[in-house]
Design an enzyme around this catalytic site. Structure first.
Site, PDB file in Angstrom:
ATOM      1  N   PHE A 150       0.843  -1.190   0.000  1.00  0.00           N
ATOM      2  CA  PHE A 150       0.000   0.000   0.000  1.00  0.00           C
ATOM      3  C   PHE A 150       0.887   1.251   0.000  1.00  0.00           C
ATOM      4  O   PHE A 150       1.881   1.309   0.706  1.00  0.00           O
ATOM      5  CB  PHE A 150      -0.896  -0.029   1.242  1.00  0.00           C
ATOM      6  N   ASP A 182       0.810  -5.081   8.117  1.00  0.00           N
ATOM      7  CA  ASP A 182      -0.308  -4.154   7.964  1.00  0.00           C
ATOM      8  C   ASP A 182      -1.567  -4.995   7.741  1.00  0.00           C
ATOM      9  O   ASP A 182      -1.666  -5.727   6.755  1.00  0.00           O
ATOM     10  CB  ASP A 182      -0.056  -3.203   6.786  1.00  0.00           C
ATOM     11  N   LYS A 189     -12.560   0.071   7.369  1.00  0.00           N
ATOM     12  CA  LYS A 189     -12.846  -0.790   6.217  1.00  0.00           C
ATOM     13  C   LYS A 189     -13.823  -1.888   6.664  1.00  0.00           C
ATOM     14  O   LYS A 189     -14.967  -1.589   6.962  1.00  0.00           O
ATOM     15  CB  LYS A 189     -11.527  -1.324   5.651  1.00  0.00           C
TER      16      LYS A 189
HETATM   17  C1  LIG Z   1      -6.384   1.674   3.875  1.00  0.00           C
HETATM   18  C2  LIG Z   1      -4.977   1.364   4.203  1.00  0.00           C
HETATM   19  C3  LIG Z   1      -4.180   2.265   4.940  1.00  0.00           C
HETATM   20  C4  LIG Z   1      -4.752   3.599   5.325  1.00  0.00           C
HETATM   21  O1  LIG Z   1      -3.921   4.397   6.103  1.00  0.00           O
HETATM   22  P1  LIG Z   1      -4.533   5.735   6.725  1.00  0.00           P
HETATM   23  O2  LIG Z   1      -3.485   6.257   7.604  1.00  0.00           O
HETATM   24  O3  LIG Z   1      -5.797   5.345   7.432  1.00  0.00           O
HETATM   25  O4  LIG Z   1      -4.864   6.661   5.601  1.00  0.00           O
HETATM   26  C5  LIG Z   1      -2.898   1.872   5.264  1.00  0.00           C
HETATM   27  N1  LIG Z   1      -2.404   0.663   4.874  1.00  0.00           N
HETATM   28  C6  LIG Z   1      -3.159  -0.208   4.144  1.00  0.00           C
HETATM   29  C7  LIG Z   1      -2.586  -1.531   3.751  1.00  0.00           C
HETATM   30  C8  LIG Z   1      -4.447   0.116   3.784  1.00  0.00           C
HETATM   31  O5  LIG Z   1      -5.183  -0.737   3.070  1.00  0.00           O
END
Ligand SMILES: *Cc1c(COP(=O)(O)O)cnc(C)c1O
Length: 416
Positions: A131, A211, A237
């Site tokens: 990500f 993550d 999510k």
């Molecule tokens: C959605 C997502 C994020 C989001 O990070 P924010 O700090 O909430 O914007 C981070 N890592 C992954 C893998 C995601 O899918």
């Protein structure tokens, strides 16, 4: 194309919904437009009724009524909700998870702490399909701390394999400080082999940071069982915590004192309200807090997490597999003949709860889908991502969404 011959495609979606043990959970969510086909719960989950009620109650009874006295019980919320999530859905032990800040901030803090704990090792291992926010944070950390990133370049659908990680560790013997990957890939939904990769990294003397943004509330994780060191993820999510809901971080119990929280804030201080000189972290996961939590967001997140805990992660996982298998059967019958390819693993055991379908005009098709009241999301350059939230997506949604996509993309599906 033999749609009639494939029982999973001719299966009446209404019959699949009638046989779904989680079907009644849909009624626990606010769904103002039942005709909208929402296939984006993996970006922003729908609101639980109880979350809306709870936010109203926290605002009127607690904020307006209790005022500053609310902190007598609000102070415990990050740890209470952390345990609800950690024990209830992630397979952590009590006192290993807290809710705080955003995923990006928590990721920075834990990656930073891991590098500090391995000062003589130069490498961070991650993958180019990770990500974006994770990659950007790591690039900044590598620049500022004179480390280097050993990039994995995995198969775009299957994601980083155990062999990919093993080869990279072997290429940097004794020099990898941190291995960090997404458990479920945000684009293809590939599930990384968390147990094997965690064990490999440990054998090489590295720390591991997972993550869990696309796993929490969709697949079991087993943090304690697999000896994971560190993890982060978001609650907006599959956990239905609301837009910008606070994130969570996990630090394995025995690492909580060994590693150091890089932001020494007063919420991590022992005897916080003594307001004394010098930072002394409170023992345990509380030492990883930093500043004042946003209570309205945390209250909504607690209710979102609670709905998933009540449904149970094994039942959620079973429904996620059934929904994605159904979507793939429809892809094969209606979309593959008109030029789509599948952008997700076919093996259900290696796939989270969304499915990507690919065609060169995906951007334009996504726009037309949204006009037709079907909401997926587009991921450049050519993927339409269909998020199938086990608590709120019905089999009828899947059938209608993919039938409309097939129609827009140039074919009339026989059973649509
Ligand atoms: C959605 C997502 C994020 C989001 O990070 P924010 O700090 O909430 O914007 C981070 N890592 C992954 C893998 C995601 O899918």
């Amino acid at each position: 194309m033999s749609i009639e011959a494939d029982p999973s495609v001719t299966a009446d979606p209404a019959a699949l919904d009638a046989a779904d043990p989680l079907a009644s959970f849909r009624r626990r969510f606010v769904i103002p437009d039942p005709d909208l086909v929402y296939l984006d719960g993996n970006s922003l989950g729908r609101p639980p009724l109880r979350a809306i009620e709870r936010v109203a109650r926290v605002a009127t009874e607690e904020w307006a009524g209790q005022l500053i006295r609310g902190w007598d019980h609000w102070l415990e919320a990050p740890r209470r909700v952390g345990d609800l999530l950690g024990v209830g859905l992630l397979g952590a032990r009590r006192d290993e998870v807290v809710i705080c800040d955003s995923t990006t901030i928590d990721f920075f803090r834990l990656a930073s702490a891991a590098l500090d704990a391995r000062p003589n090792r130069r490498c961070i291992v991650t993958d180019r399909a990770n990500f974006p926010t994770d990659r950007y944070v790591l690039e900044g950390l590598a620049r500022d701390r004179d480390r280097e990133i050993a990039w994995l370049d995995p198969d775009p659908i299957d994601g980083p394999s155990v062999d990919d990680v093993g080869a990279t560790l072997a290429a940097h013997p004794g020099d990898v400080a941190l291995v960090t990957l997404s458990h479920v890939n945000y684009r293809s939904a590939a599930i990384a082999d968390l147990p094997a990769i965690t064990a490999l990294a440990h054998d090489a003397g590295a720390l591991v940071l997972w993550d869990l943004s696309h796993s929490a509330g969709s697949v079991p994780v087993g943090l304690a069982e697999h000896g994971v060191d560190l993890a982060v993820g978001c609650t907006y999510k599959y956990l239905n915590g609301g837009p910008g809901a606070p994130a969570y971080l996990y630090v394995r119990a025995d690492l909580q004192a060994e590693l150091r929280n890089p932001i020494q804030g007063w919420f991590g201080q022992a005897e916080q309200f003594e307001m004394g000189q010098g930072f002394r972290p409170t023992a345990g996961i509380g030492g990883w807090l930093t500043g004042t939590p946003g209570m309205l967001g945390l209250a909504a997140a607690e209710e979102g997490i609670r709905v998933s805990v009540e449904a149970g992660i094994d039942a959620i996982r079973a429904k996620g597999i059934a929904l994605t298998e159904y979507a793939i059967a429809l892809h094969d019958a209606w979309l593959a003949p008109i030029g789509f390819t599948l952008g997700s693993p076919r093996d259900a055991g290696r796939r989270g709860s969304h499915v990507s379908v690919r065609r060169a005009d995906a951007r334009d098709l996504t726009r037309r889908l949204i006009e037709a009241a079907v909401i997926p999301d587009f991921r450049a350059p050519d993927s339409i991502r269909l998020g199938l939230s086990p608590l709120t997506t019905s089999f009828a949604d899947v059938a209608r969404g993919i039938a409309i996509l097939a129609r827009l993309a140039g074919s009339e599906p026989a059973a649509g």
